[in-house]
Design a protein around this motif. Structure first.
Motif, PDB file in Angstrom:
ATOM      1  N   LEU A 391       9.398  19.326  -7.988  1.00  0.00           N
ATOM      2  CA  LEU A 391      10.574  18.155  -7.843  1.00  0.00           C
ATOM      3  C   LEU A 391      11.665  19.015  -7.374  1.00  0.00           C
ATOM      4  CD1 LEU A 391       9.684  15.957 -10.787  1.00  0.00           C
ATOM      5  CD2 LEU A 391       9.409  15.247  -8.830  1.00  0.00           C
ATOM      6  N   ASP A 392      11.837  20.421  -8.049  1.00  0.00           N
ATOM      7  CA  ASP A 392      13.177  20.894  -7.728  1.00  0.00           C
ATOM      8  C   ASP A 392      13.081  21.173  -6.039  1.00  0.00           C
ATOM      9  OD1 ASP A 392      15.496  22.411  -8.594  1.00  0.00           O
ATOM     10  OD2 ASP A 392      14.411  24.074  -7.693  1.00  0.00           O
ATOM     11  N   GLN A 393      11.989  21.679  -5.722  1.00  0.00           N
ATOM     12  CA  GLN A 393      11.992  21.919  -4.212  1.00  0.00           C
ATOM     13  C   GLN A 393      12.201  20.564  -3.252  1.00  0.00           C
ATOM     14  OE1 GLN A 393      11.682  24.739  -3.056  1.00  0.00           O
ATOM     15  NE2 GLN A 393      10.628  24.771  -1.017  1.00  0.00           N
ATOM     16  N   LEU A 394      11.588  19.372  -3.665  1.00  0.00           N
ATOM     17  CA  LEU A 394      11.771  18.144  -2.921  1.00  0.00           C
ATOM     18  C   LEU A 394      13.331  17.846  -2.898  1.00  0.00           C
ATOM     19  CD1 LEU A 394       8.877  15.978  -4.427  1.00  0.00           C
ATOM     20  CD2 LEU A 394       8.924  17.270  -2.237  1.00  0.00           C
ATOM     21  N   HIS A 395      14.021  17.811  -4.243  1.00  0.00           N
ATOM     22  CA  HIS A 395      15.333  17.519  -3.777  1.00  0.00           C
ATOM     23  C   HIS A 395      16.371  18.192  -3.079  1.00  0.00           C
ATOM     24  CE1 HIS A 395      17.428  20.355  -6.564  1.00  0.00           C
ATOM     25  NE2 HIS A 395      18.507  19.968  -6.027  1.00  0.00           N
ATOM     26  N   LYS A 396      15.776  19.566  -2.576  1.00  0.00           N
ATOM     27  CA  LYS A 396      16.521  20.463  -1.760  1.00  0.00           C
ATOM     28  C   LYS A 396      16.118  20.195  -0.347  1.00  0.00           C
ATOM     29  CE  LYS A 396      16.419  24.136  -5.208  1.00  0.00           C
ATOM     30  NZ  LYS A 396      16.211  25.629  -5.577  1.00  0.00           N
ATOM     31  N   MET A 397      15.107  19.339  -0.140  1.00  0.00           N
ATOM     32  CA  MET A 397      14.620  19.128   1.191  1.00  0.00           C
ATOM     33  C   MET A 397      15.040  17.939   1.776  1.00  0.00           C
ATOM     34  SD  MET A 397      10.622  20.511   0.915  1.00  0.00           S
ATOM     35  CE  MET A 397      10.049  20.188   2.443  1.00  0.00           C
ATOM     36  N   VAL A 398      15.778  17.137   1.148  1.00  0.00           N
ATOM     37  CA  VAL A 398      16.087  15.718   1.619  1.00  0.00           C
ATOM     38  C   VAL A 398      17.769  15.639   1.583  1.00  0.00           C
ATOM     39  CG1 VAL A 398      14.160  14.647   0.765  1.00  0.00           C
ATOM     40  CG2 VAL A 398      16.170  14.749  -0.711  1.00  0.00           C
ATOM     41  N   GLU A 399      18.135  15.040   2.683  1.00  0.00           N
ATOM     42  CA  GLU A 399      19.564  14.746   2.807  1.00  0.00           C
ATOM     43  C   GLU A 399      19.765  12.972   2.667  1.00  0.00           C
ATOM     44  OE1 GLU A 399      21.298  15.961   6.060  1.00  0.00           O
ATOM     45  OE2 GLU A 399      21.548  18.177   5.707  1.00  0.00           O
ATOM     46  N   VAL A 400      20.677  12.734   1.690  1.00  0.00           N
ATOM     47  CA  VAL A 400      20.655  11.316   1.577  1.00  0.00           C
ATOM     48  C   VAL A 400      22.192  10.960   1.071  1.00  0.00           C
ATOM     49  CG1 VAL A 400      19.860  11.400  -0.699  1.00  0.00           C
ATOM     50  CG2 VAL A 400      19.630   9.360   0.366  1.00  0.00           C
ATOM     51  N   ASP A 401      22.711   9.781   1.390  1.00  0.00           N
ATOM     52  CA  ASP A 401      23.909   9.092   0.879  1.00  0.00           C
ATOM     53  C   ASP A 401      23.644   8.435  -0.288  1.00  0.00           C
ATOM     54  OD1 ASP A 401      25.882  10.849   2.471  1.00  0.00           O
ATOM     55  OD2 ASP A 401      25.630   9.211   4.201  1.00  0.00           O
ATOM     56  N   ILE A 402      24.079   8.813  -1.394  1.00  0.00           N
ATOM     57  CA  ILE A 402      23.577   7.969  -2.720  1.00  0.00           C
ATOM     58  C   ILE A 402      24.851   7.048  -2.756  1.00  0.00           C
ATOM     59  CG2 ILE A 402      23.438   8.270  -5.148  1.00  0.00           C
ATOM     60  CD1 ILE A 402      22.411  11.092  -4.571  1.00  0.00           C
ATOM     61  N   PRO A 403      24.323   5.753  -2.835  1.00  0.00           N
ATOM     62  CA  PRO A 403      25.173   4.645  -3.241  1.00  0.00           C
ATOM     63  C   PRO A 403      25.852   4.637  -4.688  1.00  0.00           C
ATOM     64  CG  PRO A 403      23.069   3.786  -3.110  1.00  0.00           C
ATOM     65  CD  PRO A 403      23.048   5.046  -2.620  1.00  0.00           C
TER      66      PRO A 403
END
Length: 530
Positions: A391-403
């Motif tokens: 999970l820690d690796q996944l969040h570093k692999m995505v770019e997203v604008d969080i509403p």
């Protein structure tokens, strides 16, 4: 308390695309609240993989806008809707309502007033000249009621452009009511803006990089089953012994000493020397075999001390010490040995097996039983550490604008869980609970935990995207069984529950577990001991 998902280590959630359906009574509150649109169960937005133009203008049809009759009030003319993307996964929907629609809403309002108003000189329900009716009700009241009618009727049509993308509880009319009044008065038409959070678009870096993860998992040496078994065996053996006073020697490994400890910082300027309260203690029971509560190398400095002896020695706290404010601090310790004991232990033979672990007849059986127990603990901890590393690796692999609405929802969930944990661990009165639940306390939590909340949201987004991309499925039987188990837990604790909500939560947890299982089968995982 929603305990149905308590067994899962991670928190997974879906986004609930909003379908707007406003009741007449809700429109008068448009300026003071956020709508909670009706959600469509089972629908997951497809916008995650779509791209939108920077700005688009459409004519919202006067006919029903959705197949399920969410919008069922036909308008006399089309409204003009302009959709403009904004930062943080928000969309501004600008709505222009033509005069024909405004006039139709005005006529409906007049008819409603005519049905219910008690105008002097006229029987209720009878036709009253419009000028007299407006004069009795009040021109401003009629205008306000007309604007509310316009909003009630046009908003569902306008929001059909973001149907399936809008996040629940995020739709907000941003135009002030006074501005809408001015627009309606001057042009016999009306315009207003709606701001809504939409399901954020996820960008993988690199694309499909999750399919070939390289994960390094750090395993704490303390969970090693063999080591844990030996420590537990020693603890149980020591519990059967008696403490005897040492009279003829100094402190040795295996002894227990009662110590008075003081500590001060070492400074070149003696006037700057300070005591270190957190490192000081009187009557401290020091077990030489309890490595968890011993400063590294501290024990070596007091080995050989006899009862009544005092020693003073310098010590530098290690950089890895649990108290951050003490890391690297140079201190002068003074230790006085008040009492000194040794353990008089029984021989480790089969004769004490039953006392060490009821049901066991031999020491080997005690060891085997304990080992199996700690092997299960080790495996669970290993799996948890693996999941966390992925999970820690996944969040570093995505770019997203969080509403913003999504950030606040996740943050409030975390804060709510924290409050429940506090209540479970200690008794707090109503005043303390009110203080902890205050808007100020929640805001401070959201600010302080911004990075953590953001990471969790990105993890959940990534997991949800993978589940959809890879067409993963949950077995119906598994879902039904988990829902039944969760409901049984609520009933056992005499707690109220919403079966649909439980089903949604269980489904989210199972989907998350399915994604982690899929990833682990394909990942290159290396385990190291820290």
């Amino acid at each position: 308390m929603e305990t149905c998902c308590a067994r899962a280590a991670q928190t997974f959630f879906h986004f609930k695309p909003a379908l707007v359906h406003l009741s007449p009574s809700s429109v008068s509150l448009v300026q003071s609240r956020t709508y909670k649109p009706v959600e469509k169960r089972g629908q997951f937005p497809s916008v995650l993989s779509s791209r939108h133009s920077p700005r688009r203008t459409i004519l919202a049809s006067s006919a029903p806008a959705t197949a399920d009759n969410t919008v069922d009030d036909k308008l006399p003319a089309d409204i003009l809707v302009t959709e403009t993307p904004e930062p943080n996964s928000r969309v501004r929907v600008s709505v222009e309502v033509p005069a024909e629609v405004c006039d139709d809403c005005y006529r409906r309002v007049i008819n409603e007033f005519m049905k219910h108003a008690k105008v002097p000189g006229f029987r209720r329900g009878k036709n009253v000249p419009e000028s007299i009716l407006v004069g009795y009700v009040g021109k401003e009241n009629v205008k306000r009621a007309t604007i509310e009618s316009i909003l009630r009727r046009t908003l569902p049509h306008a929001m059909s452009s973001v149907s399936g993308r809008a996040l629940e509880d995020s739709i907000r009319i941003s135009t002030k009511f006074s501005e809408m009044e001015s627009s309606y008065s001057s042009m016999s038409s009306m315009r207003y803006d709606v701001v809504v959070d939409v399901v954020p678009e996820l960008k993988w870096i690199p694309e499909d990089g999750y399919k070939n993860l390289k994960i390094v998992v750090e395993i704490d040496k303390e969970i090693d089953a063999q080591t844990a078994m030996e420590q537990e065996l020693r603890r149980r053996h020591k519990a059967l012994g008696a403490l005897r006073i040492v009279t003829d020697r100094g402190l040795e490994i295996g002894d227990v000493a009662v110590l008075d400890i003081t500590a001060k910082t070492i400074e070149q300027d003696e006037s700057a020397v300070q005591s270190i309260p957190s490192a000081e203690s009187k009557g401290f029971q020091f077990d030489t075999e309890d490595g968890n509560n011993i400063l590294p190398d501290f024990r070596d400095s007091i080995i050989g001390m006899e009862r009544g002896e005092t020693r003073s020695f310098p010590y530098c706290f290690p950089d890895s010490w649990k108290q951050e404010d003490l890391r690297g601090v140079r201190a002068q310790f003074t230790v006085e040995c008040k009492e000194l004991f040794y353990r008089d232990l029984p021989q480790l033979t089969d004769s004490i097996a039953e006392k060490m672990l009821p049901g066991c007849e031999t020491i080997d059986e005690v060891k085997e039983t304990l080992l199996q127990k700690f092997l299960e603990v080790e495996q669970t901890a290993k799996e948890q550490a693996t999941d966390n590393a992925i999970l820690d690796q996944l969040h570093k692999m995505v770019e997203v604008d969080i509403p913003p609405s999504l950030f606040e929802e996740q943050g409030r969930q975390l804060y709510g869980a924290q409050l429940l944990q506090i209540q479970a661990n200690m008794k707090i009165n109503e005043q303390q609970l009110a203080s902890l639940s205050s808007p100020k306390a929640v805001r401070e939590f959201l600010e302080n935990q911004k990075e953590n909340i953001t990471s969790i949201i990105k993890q959940n987004l990534a997991v949800g995207d993978i589940f959809k991309r890879e067409n993963l499925q949950i077995m119906t039987e598994e879902l039904v069984k988990e829902v039944e188990n969760s409901i049984a837990e609520f009933k056992q604790h005499n707690q109220e529950y919403d079966e649909e909500r439980i089903k949604a939560q269980v489904e989210e947890v199972l989907e998350g577990a399915k994604v982690l299982e899929w990833l682990k089968e394909r990942a290159d995982i290396t385990y190291i001991t820290k």
